[in-house]
Design an enzyme around this catalytic site. Sequence first.
Site, PDB file in Angstrom:
ATOM      1  N   LYS A  75     -16.686  -2.145  24.534  1.00  0.00           N
ATOM      2  CA  LYS A  75     -15.806  -1.583  25.567  1.00  0.00           C
ATOM      3  C   LYS A  75     -16.633  -0.759  26.541  1.00  0.00           C
ATOM      4  O   LYS A  75     -17.494   0.015  26.125  1.00  0.00           O
ATOM      5  CB  LYS A  75     -14.675  -0.760  24.946  1.00  0.00           C
ATOM      6  CG  LYS A  75     -15.129   0.304  23.993  1.00  0.00           C
ATOM      7  CD  LYS A  75     -13.945   0.960  23.291  1.00  0.00           C
ATOM      8  CE  LYS A  75     -14.447   1.949  22.262  1.00  0.00           C
ATOM      9  NZ  LYS A  75     -13.461   2.496  21.387  1.00  0.00           N
ATOM     10  N   ARG A  88      -1.097  -1.310  16.375  1.00  0.00           N
ATOM     11  CA  ARG A  88      -2.500  -1.307  15.949  1.00  0.00           C
ATOM     12  C   ARG A  88      -2.641  -0.752  14.529  1.00  0.00           C
ATOM     13  O   ARG A  88      -3.527  -1.124  13.787  1.00  0.00           O
ATOM     14  CB  ARG A  88      -3.263  -0.438  16.945  1.00  0.00           C
ATOM     15  CG  ARG A  88      -4.663  -0.181  16.578  1.00  0.00           C
ATOM     16  CD  ARG A  88      -5.240   0.755  17.608  1.00  0.00           C
ATOM     17  NE  ARG A  88      -6.540   1.193  17.162  1.00  0.00           N
ATOM     18  CZ  ARG A  88      -7.610   1.221  17.930  1.00  0.00           C
ATOM     19  NH1 ARG A  88      -7.527   0.871  19.179  1.00  0.00           N
ATOM     20  NH2 ARG A  88      -8.744   1.625  17.467  1.00  0.00           N
ATOM     21  N   LYS A  97      -9.747  -4.107  30.549  1.00  0.00           N
ATOM     22  CA  LYS A  97      -9.275  -3.296  29.421  1.00  0.00           C
ATOM     23  C   LYS A  97      -8.076  -2.500  29.906  1.00  0.00           C
ATOM     24  O   LYS A  97      -8.211  -1.555  30.688  1.00  0.00           O
ATOM     25  CB  LYS A  97     -10.382  -2.353  28.936  1.00  0.00           C
ATOM     26  CG  LYS A  97      -9.951  -1.525  27.728  1.00  0.00           C
ATOM     27  CD  LYS A  97     -11.102  -0.696  27.199  1.00  0.00           C
ATOM     28  CE  LYS A  97     -10.813  -0.100  25.840  1.00  0.00           C
ATOM     29  NZ  LYS A  97      -9.591   0.685  25.772  1.00  0.00           N
ATOM     30  N   ARG A 115     -15.271  -3.182  13.160  1.00  0.00           N
ATOM     31  CA  ARG A 115     -15.792  -2.732  14.436  1.00  0.00           C
ATOM     32  C   ARG A 115     -17.217  -3.259  14.516  1.00  0.00           C
ATOM     33  O   ARG A 115     -18.010  -3.028  13.619  1.00  0.00           O
ATOM     34  CB  ARG A 115     -15.793  -1.200  14.487  1.00  0.00           C
ATOM     35  CG  ARG A 115     -16.146  -0.638  15.844  1.00  0.00           C
ATOM     36  CD  ARG A 115     -16.251   0.878  15.790  1.00  0.00           C
ATOM     37  NE  ARG A 115     -15.010   1.547  15.436  1.00  0.00           N
ATOM     38  CZ  ARG A 115     -13.978   1.727  16.252  1.00  0.00           C
ATOM     39  NH1 ARG A 115     -14.034   1.285  17.488  1.00  0.00           N
ATOM     40  NH2 ARG A 115     -12.895   2.344  15.840  1.00  0.00           N
TER      41      ARG A 115
HETATM   42  P1  AMP Z   1     -10.252   1.850  22.270  1.00  0.00           P
HETATM   43  O1  AMP Z   1      -8.806   2.209  22.039  1.00  0.00           O
HETATM   44  O2  AMP Z   1     -10.879   2.650  23.341  1.00  0.00           O
HETATM   45  O3  AMP Z   1     -11.046   1.797  20.983  1.00  0.00           O
HETATM   46  O4  AMP Z   1     -10.256   0.345  22.813  1.00  0.00           O
HETATM   47  C1  AMP Z   1      -9.719  -0.734  22.098  1.00  0.00           C
HETATM   48  C2  AMP Z   1      -8.301  -0.999  22.545  1.00  0.00           C
HETATM   49  O5  AMP Z   1      -8.260  -1.498  23.873  1.00  0.00           O
HETATM   50  C3  AMP Z   1      -7.626  -2.094  21.754  1.00  0.00           C
HETATM   51  O6  AMP Z   1      -7.088  -1.601  20.554  1.00  0.00           O
HETATM   52  C4  AMP Z   1      -6.535  -2.586  22.690  1.00  0.00           C
HETATM   53  O7  AMP Z   1      -5.362  -1.815  22.495  1.00  0.00           O
HETATM   54  C5  AMP Z   1      -7.053  -2.222  24.071  1.00  0.00           C
HETATM   55  N1  AMP Z   1      -7.319  -3.357  24.953  1.00  0.00           N
HETATM   56  C6  AMP Z   1      -6.990  -3.387  26.264  1.00  0.00           C
HETATM   57  N2  AMP Z   1      -7.388  -4.528  26.835  1.00  0.00           N
HETATM   58  C7  AMP Z   1      -7.986  -5.272  25.871  1.00  0.00           C
HETATM   59  C8  AMP Z   1      -8.621  -6.553  25.859  1.00  0.00           C
HETATM   60  N3  AMP Z   1      -8.732  -7.284  26.960  1.00  0.00           N
HETATM   61  N4  AMP Z   1      -9.135  -6.972  24.676  1.00  0.00           N
HETATM   62  C9  AMP Z   1      -9.056  -6.235  23.558  1.00  0.00           C
HETATM   63  N5  AMP Z   1      -8.471  -5.007  23.511  1.00  0.00           N
HETATM   64  C10 AMP Z   1      -7.941  -4.528  24.665  1.00  0.00           C
END
Ligand code: AMP
Length: 588
Positions: A423, A272, A252, A417
């Site tokens: 994550k 996004r 991530k 979602r």
């Molecule tokens: P969060 O912002 O904490 O909700 O995590 C989701 C975000 O992680 C996504 O919107 C992407 O911008 C980011 N992201 C980073 N690496 C990945 C990955 N391998 N797959 C999907 N999203 C990712």
Amino acid sequence: MQFSLISDTFEKMEATTKRLELTQHLVDLFKVTPRESISKIVYLIQGKLRPDFEGVELGVAEKLAIRAIAKSSGSSVRKIQDLFFEDGDLGHAASKALEQKTQTTFLMQQITAERVYDTLFKIAKLEGARSQDMKMKYISSLLNDATPQEAKFILKIAMGTLRLGIADNTVMDALAIAYTGSRANREKLEAAYNVSSDLGRVAEIVAEKNLDGLDEFHVSLFSPIRPMLAERVKSAAEASEKLGKEFAAEYKLDGERVQIHLGEDRVILFSRRLENITSHYPDIVENIPKALKTQEIILEAEAVAINENTGEFLPFQELMHRRRKYNIDRIVSQYPITVNLFDIMYLNGKDLLNSTYVERRKKLEDITTENEFVKLVPKIIVRSENEVEDFLENGINAGCEGLMLKVLDAPYRAGARGSNWLKLKREYRNELGDSLDLVVIGAFFGKGRRTGKYGTLLLATYNQENDAFESICKVGTGFTDENLDQLYQILSNKVTLKKNPRIESGMEPDVWFEPELVIEIVASEITLSPVHTCAKDIVRKGSGLALRFPKFTGKIRDEKAPEDASTDQEVVTLYRNQKKVTQNVSEV
Ligand code: AMP
């Protein structure tokens, strides 16, 4: 269609905070809206002229609007400024000024909604030296024929300060009721919205052809797809419980999510939040076609800032420099990035949303030739908690935030979602260091060094079911002077007179904000609270949940919409897990 039908509806909507009533007012409005105008009306309700990805910005400056109101009401500019300063809302200033107008014009025509929309559209398209004068004339021409109430809403729309307190979901509920007779059909409308990101178009089609028309919506090049989102988990064990024996783990990365559309010799990039951000990344536009064996494609990637010398990933904040209009070439070389591909949704005319993760990843690998600039996000298939732990450790050492864990046979669920993507962030492994993304809903003025700034912010989680923002804490630590200045600049444009109806808070801050800005917070613990409304009555009757010792991490997450903030349910889960841990510790 008379614009007064719209301004009457908006007036009624401003007077209520109840979602059912808000929906009913919209249903009543849609029922009297001619089909050919429905898309325009939906955009106006969203406070826009076109879907975000088209980038049509209203761009009316306060000064100019004040001059227009003065001209149409026969008052002095000074007088309008005074009215404006009374409550900070130009809509109110316009309606008061017109109420006090002594001379009436006999030629006054009733204003139509189409005329308001078309005039605002012309204003948005104006450029060049004489554009300011022309904009003023256009606004003034509308105000000449407007009633005070109409003037109020024309100004609010033009200034981008229309706050009806509704989210897209409520508009979709109302469209479903008005045109298909049942709110239950909302999901079908939502599916069309998820692949088109254009609520005006969805409204137009459903108004014309009811549900049958929705089959027309497909993934298409240069229309952004609403992104798939992830749920959080706290540990590899929790992930295994949810995902079963075998799943994918990807790094991530901590950058900016970019949806890349390539075809017809063009590259368009969407954020996004589905805004067109092509101009921020000329390096992606130039380099991405070189790495792909294909003609037409929609991909998802994380753009990550890197250290040019070592190639190491740098934190997300470094990408802020890219958000500017001028000298972008200098910034591109000063703040280099890599583009890390992680999904593919469309390939040479074929919609891949219903393909499985495994199939999509395979396609992505087949068509990509990695180079210095374009990479595939590192991925492995994991079969045990240990493998997840090891890969997480590697990821963290490589400068990642954590891992994304993905179900192998799941489709790409646009706009949703769910637990097909999880994550796992580093912080969640540490009970005291959980980070949450929270919405800033209000502030208390600062003292001492912070006089004239917002010293303490009131923050909220998002409740998906009620589409509401529920307060969870006040935060006053973790801010540098630079943060305080920056937050003041951003937040002072979001001040509202009244609390937005989507905010649920037992606390009265000095100022309320539109719930728009998301910031990242860490805290030591989650406790029951008699004051805060996050997850009220869920853990204990009469209590909500609050964060203990919250601290700003320095991250303004302006790539996130408020609906992407941490939810009340996530906080309940964190609270329950934390209780389990403390119980275990005290049992030892
Ligand atoms: P969060 O912002 O904490 O909700 O995590 C989701 C975000 O992680 C996504 O919107 C992407 O911008 C980011 N992201 C980073 N690496 C990945 C990955 N391998 N797959 C999907 N999203 C990712």
